[in-house]
Design an enzyme around this catalytic site. Structure first.
Site, PDB file in Angstrom:
ATOM      1  CD  GLU A   1      33.127 -31.923  10.341  1.00 49.74           C
ATOM      2  OE1 GLU A   1      33.728 -31.158   9.591  1.00 49.74           O
ATOM      3  OE2 GLU A   1      33.106 -31.784  11.582  1.00 49.74           O
TER       4      GLU A   1
ATOM      5  CE1 TYR B   1      33.717 -37.325   5.543  1.00 44.55           C
ATOM      6  CE2 TYR B   1      32.849 -35.635   7.012  1.00 44.55           C
ATOM      7  CZ  TYR B   1      32.935 -36.961   6.621  1.00 44.55           C
ATOM      8  OH  TYR B   1      32.224 -37.912   7.309  1.00 44.55           O
TER       9      TYR B   1
ATOM     10  CB  THR C   1      28.869 -36.401   8.767  1.00 41.90           C
ATOM     11  OG1 THR C   1      29.700 -35.674   9.683  1.00 41.90           O
ATOM     12  CG2 THR C   1      29.023 -35.739   7.405  1.00 41.90           C
TER      13      THR C   1
ATOM     14  CE  LYS D   1      30.475 -38.871   4.428  1.00 43.90           C
ATOM     15  NZ  LYS D   1      29.891 -40.223   4.533  1.00 43.90           N
TER      16      LYS D   1
ATOM     17  CG  ASP E   1      37.073 -48.386  -5.433  1.00 41.22           C
ATOM     18  OD1 ASP E   1      38.211 -48.620  -5.023  1.00 41.22           O
ATOM     19  OD2 ASP E   1      36.537 -47.249  -5.362  1.00 41.22           O
TER      20      ASP E   1
ATOM     21  N   GLY F   1      36.124 -50.480   8.173  1.00 36.88           N
ATOM     22  CA  GLY F   1      36.286 -49.259   8.979  1.00 36.88           C
ATOM     23  C   GLY F   1      35.772 -49.437  10.396  1.00 36.88           C
ATOM     24  CD  GLN F   2      34.895 -45.617  15.239  1.00 36.05           C
ATOM     25  OE1 GLN F   2      35.646 -45.344  16.161  1.00 36.05           O
ATOM     26  NE2 GLN F   2      34.001 -44.757  14.775  1.00 36.05           N
ATOM     27  CG  ASP F   3      31.048 -45.792  12.150  1.00 35.27           C
ATOM     28  OD1 ASP F   3      31.846 -45.729  13.108  1.00 35.27           O
ATOM     29  OD2 ASP F   3      30.372 -44.817  11.774  1.00 35.27           O
TER      30      ASP F   3
ATOM     31  CB  SER G   1      35.949 -41.100   7.136  1.00 39.37           C
ATOM     32  OG  SER G   1      37.115 -41.636   7.730  1.00 39.37           O
TER      33      SER G   1
ATOM     34  CB  ALA H   1      32.511 -47.178   1.569  1.00 34.89           C
ATOM     35  CB  ALA H   2      33.078 -41.991   3.369  1.00 37.33           C
TER      36      ALA H   2
HETATM   37  P1  NAP Z   1      36.594 -45.182   8.522  1.00 35.88           P
HETATM   38  O1  NAP Z   1      37.028 -45.927   9.730  1.00 35.88           O
HETATM   39  O2  NAP Z   1      37.533 -44.237   7.873  1.00 35.88           O
HETATM   40  O3  NAP Z   1      36.127 -46.271   7.419  1.00 35.88           O
HETATM   41  C1  NAP Z   1      35.878 -45.890   6.094  1.00 35.88           C
HETATM   42  C2  NAP Z   1      35.628 -47.133   5.262  1.00 35.88           C
HETATM   43  O4  NAP Z   1      35.384 -46.747   3.904  1.00 35.88           O
HETATM   44  C3  NAP Z   1      36.801 -48.116   5.219  1.00 35.88           C
HETATM   45  O5  NAP Z   1      36.295 -49.435   5.290  1.00 35.88           O
HETATM   46  C4  NAP Z   1      37.399 -47.856   3.837  1.00 35.88           C
HETATM   47  O6  NAP Z   1      38.075 -48.953   3.296  1.00 35.88           O
HETATM   48  C5  NAP Z   1      36.141 -47.597   3.040  1.00 35.88           C
HETATM   49  N1  NAP Z   1      36.400 -46.920   1.749  1.00 35.88           N
HETATM   50  C6  NAP Z   1      37.014 -45.727   1.570  1.00 35.88           C
HETATM   51  N2  NAP Z   1      37.060 -45.431   0.268  1.00 35.88           N
HETATM   52  C7  NAP Z   1      36.469 -46.456  -0.401  1.00 35.88           C
HETATM   53  C8  NAP Z   1      36.213 -46.744  -1.763  1.00 35.88           C
HETATM   54  N3  NAP Z   1      36.589 -45.913  -2.747  1.00 35.88           N
HETATM   55  N4  NAP Z   1      35.575 -47.894  -2.091  1.00 35.88           N
HETATM   56  C9  NAP Z   1      35.207 -48.753  -1.134  1.00 35.88           C
HETATM   57  N5  NAP Z   1      35.421 -48.554   0.190  1.00 35.88           N
HETATM   58  C10 NAP Z   1      36.056 -47.411   0.552  1.00 35.88           C
HETATM   59  O7  NAP Z   1      35.252 -44.370   8.824  1.00 35.88           O
HETATM   60  P2  NAP Z   1      34.169 -44.550  10.015  1.00 35.88           P
HETATM   61  O8  NAP Z   1      34.549 -43.689  11.161  1.00 35.88           O
HETATM   62  O9  NAP Z   1      33.913 -46.000  10.207  1.00 35.88           O
HETATM   63  O10 NAP Z   1      32.903 -43.856   9.342  1.00 35.88           O
HETATM   64  C11 NAP Z   1      31.963 -44.612   8.578  1.00 35.88           C
HETATM   65  C12 NAP Z   1      31.119 -43.666   7.732  1.00 35.88           C
HETATM   66  O11 NAP Z   1      30.409 -42.767   8.588  1.00 35.88           O
HETATM   67  C13 NAP Z   1      31.913 -42.762   6.783  1.00 35.88           C
HETATM   68  O12 NAP Z   1      31.097 -42.564   5.646  1.00 35.88           O
HETATM   69  C14 NAP Z   1      32.061 -41.449   7.529  1.00 35.88           C
HETATM   70  O13 NAP Z   1      32.218 -40.394   6.632  1.00 35.88           O
HETATM   71  C15 NAP Z   1      30.721 -41.417   8.253  1.00 35.88           C
HETATM   72  N6  NAP Z   1      30.685 -40.690   9.532  1.00 35.88           N
HETATM   73  C16 NAP Z   1      31.564 -40.996  10.520  1.00 35.88           C
HETATM   74  C17 NAP Z   1      31.461 -40.358  11.752  1.00 35.88           C
HETATM   75  C18 NAP Z   1      32.394 -40.702  12.884  1.00 35.88           C
HETATM   76  O14 NAP Z   1      32.445 -39.915  13.851  1.00 35.88           O
HETATM   77  N7  NAP Z   1      33.079 -41.832  12.855  1.00 35.88           N
HETATM   78  C19 NAP Z   1      30.440 -39.419  11.967  1.00 35.88           C
HETATM   79  C20 NAP Z   1      29.541 -39.149  10.926  1.00 35.88           C
HETATM   80  C21 NAP Z   1      29.649 -39.814   9.711  1.00 35.88           C
HETATM   81  P3  NAP Z   1      39.654 -49.218   3.582  1.00 35.88           P
HETATM   82  O15 NAP Z   1      39.696 -49.991   4.856  1.00 35.88           O
HETATM   83  O16 NAP Z   1      40.045 -50.003   2.384  1.00 35.88           O
HETATM   84  O17 NAP Z   1      40.324 -47.877   3.677  1.00 35.88           O
HETATM   85  O1  F7E Z   2      38.739 -33.637  14.778  1.00 31.82           O
HETATM   86  C1  F7E Z   2      40.461 -30.811  16.452  1.00 31.82           C
HETATM   87  C2  F7E Z   2      40.063 -30.631  14.997  1.00 31.82           C
HETATM   88  O2  F7E Z   2      39.691 -35.259  13.140  1.00 31.82           O
HETATM   89  C3  F7E Z   2      37.929 -33.191  15.832  1.00 31.82           C
HETATM   90  C4  F7E Z   2      35.178 -37.712  11.240  1.00 31.82           C
HETATM   91  O3  F7E Z   2      34.784 -38.987  11.702  1.00 31.82           O
HETATM   92  O4  F7E Z   2      33.738 -36.629  12.806  1.00 31.82           O
HETATM   93  C5  F7E Z   2      35.083 -36.717  12.366  1.00 31.82           C
HETATM   94  O5  F7E Z   2      35.538 -35.449  11.894  1.00 31.82           O
HETATM   95  C6  F7E Z   2      38.356 -31.791  16.252  1.00 31.82           C
HETATM   96  C7  F7E Z   2      38.547 -30.804  15.095  1.00 31.82           C
HETATM   97  O6  F7E Z   2      37.212 -35.325  13.716  1.00 31.82           O
HETATM   98  C8  F7E Z   2      43.827 -32.129  16.392  1.00 31.82           C
HETATM   99  O7  F7E Z   2      40.485 -29.350  14.514  1.00 31.82           O
HETATM  100  C9  F7E Z   2      42.767 -30.528  17.390  1.00 31.82           C
HETATM  101  O8  F7E Z   2      37.950 -29.576  15.427  1.00 31.82           O
HETATM  102  O9  F7E Z   2      38.838 -36.116  15.367  1.00 31.82           O
HETATM  103  P1  F7E Z   2      38.698 -35.167  14.242  1.00 31.82           P
HETATM  104  P2  F7E Z   2      36.272 -34.389  12.824  1.00 31.82           P
HETATM  105  O10 F7E Z   2      37.038 -33.503  11.937  1.00 31.82           O
HETATM  106  O11 F7E Z   2      35.274 -33.758  13.745  1.00 31.82           O
HETATM  107  C10 F7E Z   2      32.799 -36.216  11.809  1.00 31.82           C
HETATM  108  C11 F7E Z   2      31.420 -36.216  12.431  1.00 31.82           C
HETATM  109  C12 F7E Z   2      32.898 -36.980  10.556  1.00 31.82           C
HETATM  110  O12 F7E Z   2      31.920 -37.163   9.838  1.00 31.82           O
HETATM  111  C13 F7E Z   2      34.278 -37.309  10.073  1.00 31.82           C
HETATM  112  O13 F7E Z   2      34.247 -38.405   9.154  1.00 31.82           O
HETATM  113  O14 F7E Z   2      39.633 -31.898  16.898  1.00 31.82           O
HETATM  114  N1  F7E Z   2      41.875 -31.187  16.613  1.00 31.82           N
HETATM  115  N2  F7E Z   2      43.967 -31.095  17.279  1.00 31.82           N
HETATM  116  C14 F7E Z   2      42.504 -32.176  15.982  1.00 31.82           C
HETATM  117  N3  F7E Z   2      42.052 -33.097  15.107  1.00 31.82           N
HETATM  118  C15 F7E Z   2      42.935 -34.013  14.644  1.00 31.82           C
HETATM  119  N4  F7E Z   2      42.510 -34.974  13.804  1.00 31.82           N
HETATM  120  N5  F7E Z   2      44.256 -33.991  15.012  1.00 31.82           N
HETATM  121  C16 F7E Z   2      44.772 -33.057  15.890  1.00 31.82           C
HETATM  122  O15 F7E Z   2      45.960 -33.064  16.209  1.00 31.82           O
END
Ligand code: NAP
Ligand code: F7E
Length: 329
Positions: A126, A148, A124, A152, A57, A12-14, A83, A80-81
């Protein structure tokens, strides 16, 4: 001896930023991947030969036990999640199995196999959802607004519970939104920067978005990865908010991103109710004071630099017609 780190969600990204950071810090890095019909290692292509990938998994506790027995990690980062928030409304049960029970399965495996493993849980902003105070800090009550977020909250509390019950070194990073050129294409920031690049190159005419007034505290994923690592270097486990301390609307993000290539977002953005959510998180703004004081964590990339970094990366990719990183819209 080199420290060993196990990263779930390494594809994933992180996970990709964290694995790079851990390699730079001299760790032996193991990444957990699930079996897919097609390898999706684009984000870790540059470090693929420097890390060891092991299949498991979150749904299968035996596979988690086996990986932990093999690696005997000093540190385990659970990234992993499922997400994507909208998917959690469509697949609420699966989201809970990954994001809630999956955390228990990992913690229980650590407790049984190697209880001195330091554990990081990707919590998160969220969880704050319909926010009870502004800015949100470690003591702010939770009020999640999606399956979600609800799952979490469970992951957060089971991490606290294993810390309190069994003395595990288990910490929660309560991370606010963080982005990068490696962000999945459905998340709003990357959806915008990808569209800006395609519109600028004449490959698209409009960008359909949902709620333009939603506000987020957006930071850079590379900065977030450093915060995760810092948490596990502390003598005591704890929970930390990681945020920029600034909030911007989706509209603000559009304005800066389009303006960066000389376009006015109002000429291209179309509001489409299809992208509204059953329940929205209107405003997120984090207080990173504790992380700054206790971890010495300071983000290096500003909001404006993050937006232009993402637009520039997508402009180059679209121009080169490189394969997409992060999936397809
Ligand atoms: P992401 O890009 O969606 O990556 C998610 C990762 O989880 C991928 O490597 C995915 O594998 C893996 N995964 C999903 N389901 C799985 C399963 N059943 N078993 C094993 N691996 C699995 O998410 P991210 O943005 O990097 O976020 C990383 C973590 O931080 C997540 O837990 C997310 O909820 C949390 N988070 C993210 C943000 C944010 O803004 N990015 C903020 C707060 C918290 P595949 O490649 O196979 O799909
Ligand atoms: O939405 C609004 C949408 O999908 C941000 C995940 O990494 O961060 C992420 O969750 C905002 C929301 O991220 C569109 O309604 C408008 O208010 O980029 P998002 P998220 O839902 O905040 C948290 C911290 C996590 O933990 C999560 O894993 O943008 N929005 N128009 C839209 N969002 C999307 N996706 N697409 C639109 O067209």
């Amino acid at each position: 001896m080199m420290k060993r780190a196990l990263v779930t969600g390494v594809t994933g990204q992180d996970g990709s930023y964290l694995a790079e950071l851990l390699l730079n810090e001299g760790y032996e890095v193991y990444g957990m991947v699930r079996r897919l019909s097609w390898e999706n290692y684009e984000r870790i292509a540059a470090i693929r030969d420097a890390i060891t990938l092991l299949e498991a998994d979150l749904l299968d506790e035996y596979s988690l036990l086996t990986v932990i027995e093999k690696v005997e990690p000093d540190e385990l980062y659970n990234l992993a999640a499922q997400s994507y928030v909208p998917t959690s409304f469509d697949q609420p049960v699966l989201t809970a199995q990954f994001n809630a029970l999956g955390v228990t399965k990992l913690l229980e495996a650590i407790r049984r196999v190697k209880p001195d493993t330091r554990f990081y849980q990707a919590s998160t902003s969220e969880m704050f959802g319909k926010v009870r105070e502004v800015p949100q800090r470690e003591t702010t009550p939770f009020h999640p607004r999606s399956p979600y977020g609800v799952a979490k909250v469970y992951g957060y509390y089971i991490t606290v519970n294993y810390r309190e019950s069994y003395g595990l070194h288990a910490s929660n990073g309560i991370l606010f939104n963080h982005e990068s050129p490696r962000r999945g294409l459905k998340f709003v920031t990357r959806k915008i920067t990808d569209a800006v690049a395609r519109i600028k190159h004449g490959l698209a005419r409009e960008l359909r978005l949902g709620n333009l007034d939603a506000r987020r505290d957006w930071g850079f994923a590379g900065d977030s990865a450093r915060a995760m690592w810092l948490m596990l270097q502390q003598d005591q486990p704890d929970d930390y908010v990681i945020a920029m301390g600034e909030t911007h609307s989706v509209r603000d993000f559009c304005e800066i991103a389009f303006a960066h290539v000389g376009l006015n977002y109002e000429d291209y953005v179309v509001v489409d109710p299809h992208f509204y959510r059953p329940a929205e998180v209107d405003l997120l703004l984090g207080d990173p004071g504790k992380a700054r004081t206790r971890l010495g964590w300071v983000p290096e990339v500003s909001f404006a630099d993050l937006v232009t970094m993402m637009v520039d990366a997508d402009m180059r990719r679209v121009a080169d017609e490189r394969p997409l990183v992060g999936g397809y819209v």
